[in-house]
Write an enzyme that holds these catalytic residues in place. Structure first.
Site, PDB file in Angstrom:
ATOM      1  N   LYS A  22      -9.426  18.361  25.741  1.00  0.00           N
ATOM      2  CA  LYS A  22      -8.919  18.234  26.723  1.00  0.00           C
ATOM      3  C   LYS A  22      -9.336  16.867  27.665  1.00  0.00           C
ATOM      4  CE  LYS A  22     -12.571  19.142  29.960  1.00  0.00           C
ATOM      5  NZ  LYS A  22     -12.809  18.528  30.856  1.00  0.00           N
ATOM      6  N   ASN A  23     -10.495  16.345  27.391  1.00  0.00           N
ATOM      7  CA  ASN A  23     -11.089  14.608  27.864  1.00  0.00           C
ATOM      8  C   ASN A  23      -9.901  13.454  27.146  1.00  0.00           C
ATOM      9  OD1 ASN A  23     -13.016  16.190  28.847  1.00  0.00           O
ATOM     10  ND2 ASN A  23     -14.790  15.172  27.981  1.00  0.00           N
ATOM     11  N   CYS A 116     -19.092  18.540  42.025  1.00  0.00           N
ATOM     12  CA  CYS A 116     -18.801  19.470  41.038  1.00  0.00           C
ATOM     13  C   CYS A 116     -20.031  20.270  40.887  1.00  0.00           C
ATOM     14  CB  CYS A 116     -18.189  19.311  40.224  1.00  0.00           C
ATOM     15  SG  CYS A 116     -18.318  17.753  38.701  1.00  0.00           S
ATOM     16  N   ARG A 121     -19.799  13.090  42.459  1.00  0.00           N
ATOM     17  CA  ARG A 121     -19.426  12.187  41.160  1.00  0.00           C
ATOM     18  C   ARG A 121     -18.057  11.012  41.933  1.00  0.00           C
ATOM     19  NH1 ARG A 121     -18.288  16.101  36.698  1.00  0.00           N
ATOM     20  NH2 ARG A 121     -17.198  14.674  35.594  1.00  0.00           N
ATOM     21  N   ASP A 305     -21.986  16.295  27.092  1.00  0.00           N
ATOM     22  CA  ASP A 305     -21.397  17.599  27.499  1.00  0.00           C
ATOM     23  C   ASP A 305     -21.920  18.310  26.238  1.00  0.00           C
ATOM     24  OD1 ASP A 305     -17.920  15.891  27.880  1.00  0.00           O
ATOM     25  OD2 ASP A 305     -19.964  16.350  28.939  1.00  0.00           O
ATOM     26  N   ARG A 397     -11.341  26.275  31.439  1.00  0.00           N
ATOM     27  CA  ARG A 397     -11.220  25.034  31.838  1.00  0.00           C
ATOM     28  C   ARG A 397     -10.831  23.751  30.672  1.00  0.00           C
ATOM     29  NH1 ARG A 397     -15.332  21.959  34.884  1.00  0.00           N
ATOM     30  NH2 ARG A 397     -13.847  20.583  34.668  1.00  0.00           N
TER      31      ARG A 397
HETATM   32  C1  EPZ Z   1     -16.030  12.347  31.587  1.00  0.00           C
HETATM   33  O1  EPZ Z   1     -16.245  11.968  32.695  1.00  0.00           O
HETATM   34  C2  EPZ Z   1     -15.944  13.144  30.708  1.00  0.00           C
HETATM   35  N1  EPZ Z   1     -14.606  13.695  31.640  1.00  0.00           N
HETATM   36  C3  EPZ Z   1     -17.284  14.525  31.248  1.00  0.00           C
HETATM   37  O2  EPZ Z   1     -17.038  15.537  30.793  1.00  0.00           O
HETATM   38  C4  EPZ Z   1     -18.389  13.598  30.380  1.00  0.00           C
HETATM   39  O3  EPZ Z   1     -19.234  14.078  30.473  1.00  0.00           O
HETATM   40  C5  EPZ Z   1     -18.242  11.691  31.020  1.00  0.00           C
HETATM   41  O4  EPZ Z   1     -17.048  11.487  31.111  1.00  0.00           O
HETATM   42  C6  EPZ Z   1     -19.297  11.562  30.217  1.00  0.00           C
HETATM   43  O5  EPZ Z   1     -18.813  10.944  29.099  1.00  0.00           O
HETATM   44  C7  EPZ Z   1     -13.485  13.822  31.242  1.00  0.00           C
HETATM   45  O6  EPZ Z   1     -12.921  12.938  30.474  1.00  0.00           O
HETATM   46  C8  EPZ Z   1     -11.766  13.976  31.794  1.00  0.00           C
HETATM   47  P1  EPZ Z   1     -18.780   8.808  34.071  1.00  0.00           P
HETATM   48  P2  EPZ Z   1     -16.265  11.163  33.445  1.00  0.00           P
HETATM   49  O7  EPZ Z   1     -17.584   8.733  34.826  1.00  0.00           O
HETATM   50  O8  EPZ Z   1     -16.010   9.791  33.527  1.00  0.00           O
HETATM   51  C9  EPZ Z   1     -21.035   7.717  37.115  1.00  0.00           C
HETATM   52  C10 EPZ Z   1     -16.944  18.059  30.209  1.00  0.00           C
HETATM   53  O9  EPZ Z   1     -17.445  18.645  30.061  1.00  0.00           O
HETATM   54  N2  EPZ Z   1     -20.403   7.009  37.566  1.00  0.00           N
HETATM   55  O10 EPZ Z   1     -18.543   8.356  32.395  1.00  0.00           O
HETATM   56  O11 EPZ Z   1     -16.450  11.206  35.177  1.00  0.00           O
HETATM   57  C11 EPZ Z   1     -21.114   8.868  37.053  1.00  0.00           C
HETATM   58  O12 EPZ Z   1     -22.188  10.225  38.235  1.00  0.00           O
HETATM   59  C12 EPZ Z   1     -16.800  16.842  31.211  1.00  0.00           C
HETATM   60  O13 EPZ Z   1     -15.571  17.857  29.703  1.00  0.00           O
HETATM   61  C13 EPZ Z   1     -20.503   6.459  39.304  1.00  0.00           C
HETATM   62  O14 EPZ Z   1     -21.858   5.947  39.463  1.00  0.00           O
HETATM   63  O15 EPZ Z   1     -18.182  10.141  33.850  1.00  0.00           O
HETATM   64  C14 EPZ Z   1     -21.995   9.435  35.824  1.00  0.00           C
HETATM   65  O16 EPZ Z   1     -23.534   9.322  35.924  1.00  0.00           O
HETATM   66  C15 EPZ Z   1     -17.808  17.077  32.154  1.00  0.00           C
HETATM   67  N3  EPZ Z   1     -19.291   5.565  39.794  1.00  0.00           N
HETATM   68  C16 EPZ Z   1     -22.163   8.487  34.762  1.00  0.00           C
HETATM   69  O17 EPZ Z   1     -21.452   7.219  35.682  1.00  0.00           O
HETATM   70  C17 EPZ Z   1     -18.304   6.015  39.037  1.00  0.00           C
HETATM   71  O18 EPZ Z   1     -17.184   5.199  39.720  1.00  0.00           O
HETATM   72  C18 EPZ Z   1     -20.798   8.566  34.322  1.00  0.00           C
HETATM   73  O19 EPZ Z   1     -19.543   9.351  34.491  1.00  0.00           O
HETATM   74  C19 EPZ Z   1     -17.755   6.499  37.670  1.00  0.00           C
HETATM   75  C20 EPZ Z   1     -18.778   7.480  37.127  1.00  0.00           C
END
Ligand code: EPZ
Length: 418
Positions: A22-23, A116, A121, A305, A397
């Site tokens: 998915k990711n 979410c 997020r 995850d 999902r």
């Molecule tokens: C991706 O989410 C994945 N989703 C998530 O998988 C996964 O848990 C996550 O990466 C971490 O590995 C997809 O790829 C579709 P991040 P993403 O931006 O990109 C903070 C699942 O279960 N942050 O790496 O949203 C954020 O709050 C899902 O398949 C900011 O502060 O994750 C978090 O604490 C859940 N500002 C941390 O960074 C931003 O602009 C990591 O988030 C963006 C993120």
């Protein structure tokens, strides 16, 4: 309301090829907006998040054709530059359309993806990356971006997966050279690089902390096979650790799972990693051993995850395991449901202490989010008695037919769609 009936106590046995990730497929689908012709994706999982991404592409004017797990996206007639609030809310990661949309049309109008189940997020890093590439961003009852990306240096204060991907996609459609510093290193980002380069882009360094993109290249169409889903694999391996038995998974690279395999090995499972499969054996006659600490971290650290599924397995073990969830504010919503199954887990902020029980018992539980749902199914397979699992819309999902996967491995699992 759909529910899953799971009777615990039967060890898992068998072999399965894990479906596409998915990711990985979600950013790749968004990247199709940058292609110069039709793109066919193979090993595309049938998930509701994929359906949501395809609906956004259709809304933007792309032609879509689905045949089983192959999807063809034709962006030739795509002209839209706005994604509706309803569509943004349909899928948390719809923010990934920002970069490619801006690069393709010179503007992009989206609403905030909204929080979410995992908590807020934020998208500040995404917007900072877009600005660093020379585009204008205004936030007035939504996100409005204009300008053609020119390339530049993107410094990410956090190795955000989504922000790294958005910066890559915006830069590919830009004119100059871009360097992304402190990029996320997840395998799905390397998969995105391979996809883009297959269309004629020149992206280098994905999988490491610095990614460079040569802009100004016209991309053509093509075909690509999406990588296997390492988190689905982690969930199935956790289910086998909980239920006992022996399973062999194909279609994933064990190196993408090494931190999860290490924890399950420490817990007493036998793990065999080969280039073409990963196998796990757990003798049900011997209790799992607790693992001192499981701390989540950006790749190549322990994946956030996989935290819930591994916790579900260790809820029935000898000893105490301390979990530290460093990535999200609210990623222990499965704990209350595991407690209903007899688990002894105490949480304080981002820390959870799991005191292993001899065995959990079946209960009526509800999936609180995607990976929490996978975790509850894993726990139920090791529990005494029957568990009725609801909230399956979360599970659908990111798991394509979880009940089918588990029953094909010998699990007593059935689903009733009311
Ligand atoms: C991706 O989410 C994945 N989703 C998530 O998988 C996964 O848990 C996550 O990466 C971490 O590995 C997809 O790829 C579709 P991040 P993403 O931006 O990109 C903070 C699942 O279960 N942050 O790496 O949203 C954020 O709050 C899902 O398949 C900011 O502060 O994750 C978090 O604490 C859940 N500002 C941390 O960074 C931003 O602009 C990591 O988030 C963006 C993120």
């Amino acid at each position: 309301m759909s529910v899953m009936y799971i009777r615990g106590g039967t060890p898992l046995e068998g072999e399965l090829t894990v479906h596409g990730a998915k990711n990985s497929v979600l950013p790749i689908l968004a990247a199709c907006l940058l292609a110069g012709g039709p793109v066919t994706l193979h090993n595309c999982p049938r998930l509701t998040d994929v359906d949501a991404a395809l609906a956004i592409l259709r809304h933007l004017g792309c032609g879509i054709r689905q045949e089983g797990r192959s999807v063809t996206v034709d962006p030739t007639e795509a002209a839209g530059s706005a994604v509706s609030e309803e569509q943004m809310r349909s899928m948390r990661s719809s923010i990934i359309f920002l970069g490619p949309l801006l690069a393709r049309t010179g503007e992009a109008h989206l609403t905030y993806p909204g929080g979410c189940e995992l908590g807020p997020r934020p998208i500040d890093l995404h917007l900072a990356a877009i600005r660093a590439l020379g585009c204008q961003v205004t936030e007035d009852r939504g996100i409005h971006c204009t300008g053609k990306p020119k390339g530049g240096e993107v410094q990410l204060s956090l190795p955000s997966v989504g922000a790294t991907e958005n910066a890559m996609l915006c830069a590919v459609g830009g004119t100059g050279t871009t360097t992304i510093v402190n990029a996320a290193r997840e395998p799905e980002i390397y998969d995105l690089q391979c996809f883009l380069n297959g269309l004629g882009a020149r992206v280098r360094g994905a999988g490491g902390s610095t990614v460079t993109v040569e802009g100004g290249l016209l991309l053509h169409g093509g075909e690509y096979t999406v990588m296997g889903d390492r988190i689905v694999a982690a969930t199935l391996l956790s289910a086998c650790a909980a239920a006992g038995g022996r399973i062999r998974l194909r279609g994933v690279d064990w190196r993408h799972l090494s931190t999860v395999l290490s924890v399950l090995h420490q817990a007493g499972c036998r793990v065999q990693s080969r280039s073409e499969y990963v196998e796990l054996f757990r003798d049900r006659a011997k209790p799992l051993r607790a693992v001192p600490t499981v701390r989540t971290a950006p790749y190549p650290g322990f994946p956030t995850d996989a935290q819930a599924p591994v916790m579900a397995a260790l809820a029935a073990s000898e000893g105490c395991t301390l979990f530290v969830e460093t990535m999200f504010d609210s990623r222990y919503r499965h704990v209350a449901e595991l407690r209903r199954m007899g688990a002894d887990i105490t949480t304080e902020g981002r820390v959870a202490l799991v005191r292993g029980m001899e065995r959990l018992h079946g209960a009526n539980v509800e999936a609180p989010d995607l990976r929490g749902g996978g975790a509850l199914a894993a726990a139920a397979l090791g529990a005494e008695g029957v568990t009725v699992l609801s909230g399956l819309h979360h599970i659908d999902r990111g798991y394509e037919g979880l009940e089918t996967m588990l029953s094909s491995l010998g699990g007593a699992v059935s689903r009733r769609d009311d």
